[in-house]
Design an enzyme around this catalytic site. Structure first.
Site, PDB file in Angstrom:
ATOM      1  N   CYS B 147      74.330 -97.198   9.505  1.00 43.39           N
ATOM      2  CA  CYS B 147      75.072 -96.267  10.332  1.00 43.39           C
ATOM      3  C   CYS B 147      74.669 -94.848   9.938  1.00 43.39           C
ATOM      4  O   CYS B 147      74.740 -94.486   8.765  1.00 43.39           O
ATOM      5  CB  CYS B 147      76.559 -96.516  10.072  1.00 43.39           C
ATOM      6  N   GLU B 148      74.235 -94.018  10.897  1.00 38.51           N
ATOM      7  CA  GLU B 148      73.745 -92.705  10.511  1.00 38.51           C
ATOM      8  C   GLU B 148      74.866 -91.728  10.212  1.00 38.51           C
ATOM      9  O   GLU B 148      74.633 -90.626   9.739  1.00 38.51           O
ATOM     10  CB  GLU B 148      72.838 -92.126  11.601  1.00 38.51           C
ATOM     11  N   HIS B 149      76.083 -92.153  10.496  1.00 40.74           N
ATOM     12  CA  HIS B 149      77.208 -91.251  10.265  1.00 40.74           C
ATOM     13  C   HIS B 149      77.819 -91.422   8.889  1.00 40.74           C
ATOM     14  O   HIS B 149      78.334 -90.467   8.319  1.00 40.74           O
ATOM     15  CB  HIS B 149      78.275 -91.456  11.336  1.00 40.74           C
ATOM     16  N   HIS B 150      77.776 -92.637   8.355  1.00 43.95           N
ATOM     17  CA  HIS B 150      78.416 -92.898   7.065  1.00 43.95           C
ATOM     18  C   HIS B 150      77.471 -93.496   6.027  1.00 43.95           C
ATOM     19  O   HIS B 150      77.879 -93.704   4.880  1.00 43.95           O
ATOM     20  CB  HIS B 150      79.612 -93.837   7.216  1.00 43.95           C
ATOM     21  N   GLN B 188      74.220 -97.628  17.320  1.00 43.30           N
ATOM     22  CA  GLN B 188      73.895 -98.883  17.986  1.00 43.30           C
ATOM     23  C   GLN B 188      73.395 -98.692  19.412  1.00 43.30           C
ATOM     24  O   GLN B 188      72.492 -99.397  19.868  1.00 43.30           O
ATOM     25  CB  GLN B 188      75.104 -99.828  17.969  1.00 43.30           C
ATOM     26  N   HIS B 216      80.217-103.277  12.203  1.00 44.21           N
ATOM     27  CA  HIS B 216      79.960-102.003  11.542  1.00 44.21           C
ATOM     28  C   HIS B 216      80.813-101.921  10.285  1.00 44.21           C
ATOM     29  O   HIS B 216      82.044-101.859  10.365  1.00 44.21           O
ATOM     30  CB  HIS B 216      80.289-100.844  12.492  1.00 44.21           C
ATOM     31  N   CYS B 218      81.320 -99.527   8.477  1.00 41.38           N
ATOM     32  CA  CYS B 218      82.116 -98.299   8.427  1.00 41.38           C
ATOM     33  C   CYS B 218      83.475 -98.499   9.080  1.00 41.38           C
ATOM     34  O   CYS B 218      84.418 -97.764   8.789  1.00 41.38           O
ATOM     35  CB  CYS B 218      81.370 -97.141   9.081  1.00 41.38           C
TER      36      CYS B 218
END
Lengths: 212, 256
Positions: B147-150, B188, B216, B218
């Site tokens: 996940c590129e956010h977390h 995704q 996910h 996250c």
């Protein structure tokens, strides 16, 4: 309410594992953020692209959450939930979802924990068993140690006749990388007291906590 | 890393709100027309296959990382992980953690190895002329992404279907395309689209459908903590988008 049981910090909580104070988390964020920004750059990513702009902060907060067990001790969460109850039959709480971080690769491993204990006139609030799992699992862990810490923690808090803990988990460090075995699971167990001495008791626990 | 070598799609993010949808759709339409006899892309090296040059044209900015880059970044990555360990209140000198910064750094490089690979390298020889125009499906491809956010894992399954237009692709190459795009910092939605567009540009098929069903971490390990939630995304291009019967057949066949 009997709080006078002596509680040996050293056997269950090693010093470094409770060195982090929740109040300090906020002040440690900038250093973590900078480290994550470094990591993103060295992986070849562009830290100015929209999706990654706040990722260092989010990742830093995420990993602080995933290791929040370092703030917590059993004493904190158990304090009022030990009850005198004239009960000495097995109590099992099973299928407790567990999420932890492998201390070797800092990659998640997760699975289910099954806990059984035979009270010695003292029962514990059921959710406290799940909270004990949370304290020890939300850390950088090794599955063997996690299992033992949960068992010993319950044992020292309640002095029950016996404690049994079984953990079945999938390790992403084995699934996502390395050997890449998708379906492998690791099972560890810790048996204390009557669960260790009496095979029939152990058998009853294993049967009642099996996958249904 | 040199910014001019950034991933083609990351530059698209800036233009269209991180979705990349309209640009990629437009690109696809252009590719279909090109297959029917359009001009050679200027500056593309001459290649035996018109499609190969088209692939090289669009993917030549793919690679952002080399094995040497990996080796050179390792010490800095390890140092960053040591900082993280200290910042979390752990003791990096204890036995279990002594080599963790290096292991974590290598692991993270592995999880983002998609940045080292180009579609052209993976596909080069496995496009075959076959007089086949029925649906080809490869399903239940295990997928692992970040996940590129977390910076926390995403994992699930990818199902790919396409209608060849006289050209078929080696089956494992579909899985390799999934690997290239999933082993990155991803979202995704973007992953689904990138896989579909890559197959389209490599083969110019009549249509492509990609469905991803993933968990996910996250959402599961932190935040809302919903253990059983799954996220499903799909991209339908060409016939799969226009003809409901084709899409229906695909969706029915990937259901287990």
């Amino acid at each position: 309410m009997d709080n006078s049981h002596s509680y040996k910090m050293s056997t269950v909580h090693r010093h470094h594992e409770t060195s982090r104070k929740e109040s300090e988390d906020e002040s440690r964020l900038p250093a973590l953020e900078a480290a994550y920004t470094d990591i993103l750059r060295h992986l070849g990513e562009d830290t100015d692209r929209e999706g990654l702009l706040r990722t260092p902060l989010r990742a830093a907060k995420a990993i602080q959450f995933l290791t929040k067990g370092y703030h917590e001790t059993i004493d904190d969460i158990l304090n009022n939930a030990i009850f005198d109850e004239d009960h000495d039959e097995m109590v099992i709480v099973k299928d407790i979802d567990m999420f932890s971080l492998c201390e070797h690769h800092m990659v998640p491993f997760f699975g289910k924990v099954h806990i059984g204990y035979i009270p010695n006139k003292k029962v514990v609030g059921l959710s406290k068993l799940a909270r004990i799992v949370e304290i020890f699992s939300r850390r950088l862990q090794v599955q063997e140690r996690l299992t033992k810490q949960i068992a010993t923690g319950i044992s020292e808090a309640l002095q029950p006749k016996g404690v049994a803990v079984v953990i079945e988990a999938a390790h992403m460090c084995m699934v996502m990388r390395g050997v890449q075995k998708m379906n492998s699971r690791t099972v560890t167990s810790a048996m204390l007291g009557v669960y260790l001495e009496d095979p029939k008791t152990r058998e009853e626990f294993l049967y009642l906590s099996r996958r249904t | 890393m040199d910014r001019s070598k950034q991933n083609k799609y990351s530059s698209n993010e800036k233009n269209d709100n991180g979705d990349g949808g309209s640009v990629l759709n437009g690109h696809f339409d252009g590719m279909v027309k090109r297959a029917a006899g359009g001009p050679q892309a200027p500056g593309a090296e001459s290649a035996p296959h018109r499609s190969t040059s088209a692939v090289m044209e669009s993917w030549k900015e793919e690679r952002t990382r080399s094995l040497e880059d990996n080796e050179m970044s390792l010490p800095s990555l390890a140092a960053a992980y040591t900082t993280i360990l200290r910042g979390l209140g752990e003791n990096p000198q204890r036995q279990g953690l002594l080599k963790t910064p290096w292991r974590a750094a290598t692991a993270m490089q592995f999880f983002t190895k998609g940045y080292q690979e180009k579609i052209i390298d993976v596909l080069n020889d496995a496009i075959f002329d076959e007089d086949h125009d029925e649906m080809v499906i490869v399903k239940d491809i295990d997928m692992f992404s970040m996940c590129e956010h977390h910076l926390v894992p995403i994992f699930g399954r990818v199902h790919i279907g396409y209608l060849p237009n006289k050209r078929v692709l080696g089956l494992s190459k579909l899985a390799r395309i999934v690997e290239i795009y999933s082993r990155r910092l991803q979202v995704q939605e973007r992953l689904t689209k990138q896989i579909a567009v890559a197959i389209t540009e490599a083969l110019q098929p009549t249509g492509v459908g990609v469905v991803i069903e993933a968990t996910h971490m996250c959402m599961v390990m932190r935040g809302v903590q919903k253990m059983n939630s799954k996220t499903v995304t799909s991209t339908m291009l060409g016939n799969f988008r226009e003809d409901p019967k084709t899409r229906d057949e695909f969706l029915r066949l990937i259901k287990s």
